[in-house]
Design an enzyme around this catalytic site. Structure first.
Site, mmCIF file in Angstrom:
data_model
loop_
_atom_site.group_PDB
_atom_site.id
_atom_site.type_symbol
_atom_site.label_atom_id
_atom_site.label_comp_id
_atom_site.label_asym_id
_atom_site.label_seq_id
_atom_site.Cartn_x
_atom_site.Cartn_y
_atom_site.Cartn_z
ATOM 1 N N GLU A 67 -4.402 0.770 -4.101
ATOM 2 C CA GLU A 67 -5.471 1.657 -3.633
ATOM 3 C C GLU A 67 -5.322 3.106 -4.069
ATOM 4 O OE1 GLU A 67 -6.106 1.109 0.569
ATOM 5 O OE2 GLU A 67 -7.001 -0.847 0.236
ATOM 6 N N TYR B 139 -12.638 -4.530 3.634
ATOM 7 C CA TYR B 139 -12.618 -4.583 5.097
ATOM 8 C C TYR B 139 -14.015 -4.566 5.709
ATOM 9 C CZ TYR B 139 -7.612 -4.401 4.819
ATOM 10 O OH TYR B 139 -6.306 -4.734 4.568
ATOM 11 N N GLU C 172 -6.621 -8.154 -0.124
ATOM 12 C CA GLU C 172 -6.558 -7.820 1.313
ATOM 13 C C GLU C 172 -7.918 -8.065 1.940
ATOM 14 O OE1 GLU C 172 -5.059 -3.928 2.447
ATOM 15 O OE2 GLU C 172 -3.422 -4.042 0.998
HETATM 16 C C1 GCB Z 1 -5.270 -1.173 3.154
HETATM 17 C C2 GCB Z 1 -3.897 -0.920 2.664
HETATM 18 C C3 GCB Z 1 -2.840 -1.485 3.591
HETATM 19 C C4 GCB Z 1 -3.224 -1.218 5.035
HETATM 20 C C5 GCB Z 1 -4.533 -1.895 5.309
HETATM 21 C C6 GCB Z 1 -5.014 -1.682 6.751
HETATM 22 O O1 GCB Z 1 -6.234 -1.139 2.438
HETATM 23 O O2 GCB Z 1 -3.686 -1.374 1.364
HETATM 24 O O3 GCB Z 1 -1.607 -0.911 3.271
HETATM 25 O O4 GCB Z 1 -2.234 -1.633 5.914
HETATM 26 O O5 GCB Z 1 -5.511 -1.396 4.454
HETATM 27 O O6 GCB Z 1 -4.697 -2.482 7.596
HETATM 28 O O7 GCB Z 1 -5.698 -0.694 6.990
#
Ligand code: GCB
Length: 605
Positions: free
Chosen positions: A420, A475, A512
């Site tokens: 990221e 997300y 992710e």
């Molecule tokens: C991300 C990151 C990761 C975080 C995650 C989160 O995009 O790469 O290191 O822990 O989000 O849970 O917010």
């Protein structure tokens, strides 16, 4: 750098155990010469382990700055003409090492090994003192980056842009080992194979570095230890008849035993180094990720080296248990988010046939995440005072060091150069172009990628063309569209469509996705934070993945809950685990297990 191995010419002595430890909050140790004698007020500290959670002392937990470790060791009596090497699997983030007050090593970077030849500092059969100064401070010129501020009482506080606790200490094994004066210092192996009527023939290209050796030969042994090929010379090729491939789910390993002698007739003084490898190929072609020419679909997680008490300290019991859980669930892969993992983990992934995306420690190269009231004043990332040419050189060196360590692992199929980072600006393009070239030069055999952040959408993103694979952390349903899975699904599909148009022919791996989930929170309304919402949200993502052939992998975030700095978004750490920090499954783990086990039955891996 080669791993520590026992062989006919090498003896390994473990220095793990309880060391003496002392904080150095005023940074006096160097000036006052703490390395010249025993520490004045030490307390016990296990190695390997992070020091933060071992004691009940807040000063230790929150420490920012140098801390010192110390112990005695004994040099072997029968060293003969051999050299004695002191080796650390990793010290986070910076280390300086003394033997009886003489400085023998310095290393920058918290997740890779280093070693020092200490033969001249010791007397065979005699005890000597090892002193290590560990510094956990991060700066704009470290990988990962960070900066220092103070709290209201004037105490230093480390700030960083990544979402895991800045655990520190001697995190991996410490060992002494012996080797002959003319020794093997590097082995590089690349493999290929052909299929013919008489079966598979493995082709091994190798290079052995052994400064001062006039004679080098290699013997290749199969997993049972039977010789299958041999070759003369420091560089060459060998063929393995009726070769067994290393495959996802079936990690068949050969050993290339390298032999190096000062002179051909000097058999007694030869160095022997056993380098394991697998015969397999990886390639990206026509939108697919190919292992041994067959399309591979990644199922698994981003993980962390993180656990109760030990923090980021390597632990074999935890490692084996985690692999058992991954197998139970039907995973076939993981990403070493967000730093190189212990060498033992990479060895074990080789053995179990688990596929690894190997990531550098370049996480948090982004000041644009968490803006608004959380981020305070916007801060430029790329600038003379922040991430600059020096940072870029450190990052490049780190990439080379990682590849030098992990290049012979068949489990590694893809290098991830950063997680990221800022990737939508011209500065980002200038920053990453030479890094991508450095990675390709260091390893021409594997594809490369970087992990893209949600705010760097396909219409703005500027660096993906430097890479072979699109890796996305998304997300929808959590940081945006929270609680609205229909809206999240629409947004996700729209973005996948845009990526397919933006980077045609590049396979897409979701590296992710997933919501924070409080273990035990059940909810008839399936609202965010509940186990029910996690199950729903992952099911939605999986439905989307299944409808795009361009998506070749799903690695959910995260394998297990993990520690972070506390904050308004983090209650006792990040809770996006499929398992809790103690490794109990959340409800979702069973649902995903059904899916992944069915996929395993279908794909055979
Ligand atoms: C991300 C990151 C990761 C975080 C995650 C989160 O995009 O790469 O290191 O822990 O989000 O849970 O917010």
């Amino acid at each position: 750098m080669l791993s520590v191995r026992n062989s006919a010419s090498r003896t390994v002595i473990s220095l793990d155990g309880v060391w003496r430890f002392q904080l150095d909050p005023a940074d006096r140790g160097l000036l006052d010469g703490w390395f010249t004698g025993r520490l004045s007020a030490p307390r016990p500290m296990p190695v390997p382990a992070s020091y933060n959670d071992v004691t009940t002392d807040t000063e230790v937990h929150d420490h920012v700055g140098p801390a010192w470790y110390e112990r005695e060791a004994v040099a072997p009596r029968n060293l003969g003409g051999d050299r004695l090497i002191l080796r650390f699997g990793s010290v986070t983030h910076e280390a300086r090492v003394w033997v009886d007050g003489v400085e023998v090593a310095e290393h920058v970077g918290g997740y890779l090994p280093f070693e020092a030849d200490i033969t001249e500092q010791v007397t065979p059969g005699q005890a000597f003192r090892i002193t290590v100064r560990v510094d956990n401070r991060l700066s704009w010129q470290s990988i990962p980056p960070g900066y220092l501020t103070e709290d209201s009482r004037g105490r230093p506080v480390q700030r960083y842009f990544h979402d895991f606790f800045n655990y520190a200490g001697i995190h991996r094994h410490v060992a002494l080992y012996t080797r002959p004066p003319v020794a093997i210092t590097d082995v590089t192996i690349a493999t290929d194979y052909t299929d013919g009527p008489e079966g598979t023939t493995g082709r091994v290209t190798y290079a052995v570095q052994a400064p001062g050796a006039e004679h080098v030969h290699v013997i290749i042994k199969d997993a049972a230890g039977t010789e299958v090929a041999r070759a003369e010379g420091a560089e060459g090729e060998a063929t393995i008849p009726a070769a067994q491939l290393w495959r996802p789910g079936a990690g068949y390993l050969y050993t290339l035993e390298a032999h190096a002698r000062r002179r051909a007739e000097d058999a007694a003084g030869e160095d022997v180094y056993p380098q394991r490898f697998g015969v397999r190929t990886v390639a990206v072609r026509q939108g697919q990720f190919l292992i041994n020419g067959e399309p591979f679909y990644f199922r698994g997680y981003g993980r962390h080296e993180d656990n109760l008490i030990r923090g980021k300290g390597h632990d074999d019991a935890l490692m084996v248990h985690d692999f058992e859980l991954m197998a139970w669930q039907g995973a076939n892969s993981f990403r070493t988010s967000h730093y190189p993992y212990a060498e033992e983990v990479m060895d074990y992934a080789d053995e179990r046939g688990v596929v690894v995306i190997d990531e550098t420690a370049a996480v948090g190269l982004n000041t644009g995440i968490g803006g608004g009231i959380f981020g305070g004043e916007p801060m430029a990332l790329f600038s003379d005072d922040h991430v600059n040419e020096h940072t870029q050189a450190v990052h490049a060196a780190h990439i080379r060091e990682l590849i030098a360590r992990d290049k012979n692992h068949p489990c590694v199929v893809l290098w991830s150069l950063a997680n990221e980072p800022e990737s939508h600006t011209e500065e980002a393009e200038n920053y990453f172009r030479p890094l991508a070239a450095a990675a390709r030069q260091a390893d021409p055999t594997r594809p490369i990628g970087y992990v893209n952040v949600m705010i760097s959408t396909p219409d703005r993103e500027r660096v993906v063309d430097l890479f072979d694979v699109v890796m996305l952390n998304r997300y929808y349903g959590w940081y945006v569209n929270n609680g609205d899975l229909a809206g999240a699904e629409a947004a996700l599909r729209a973005e996948v469509d845009a990526w397919i148009a933006r980077a045609p022919g590049k396979p897409i791996v979701f590296t992710e996705y997933g919501p924070d989930t409080l273990a035990g929170l059940r909810d008839v309304f399936h609202r965010p934070w509940s186990e029910d919402y996690q199950t729903d949200m992952l099911a939605m993502y999986h439905r989307v993945f299944d409808s795009y052939p361009q998506i070749v992998g799903e690695q959910m975030w995260n394998f297990a809950d993990f520690q972070t700095v506390p904050g308004v978004n983090r209650v006792g750490g990040n809770k996006k685990g499929m398992f809790t920090r103690a490794r109990d499954p959340k409800q979702n783990a069973f649902a995903v297990r059904d899916r992944w086990q069915a996929m395993r039955r279908e794909s055979g891996n």
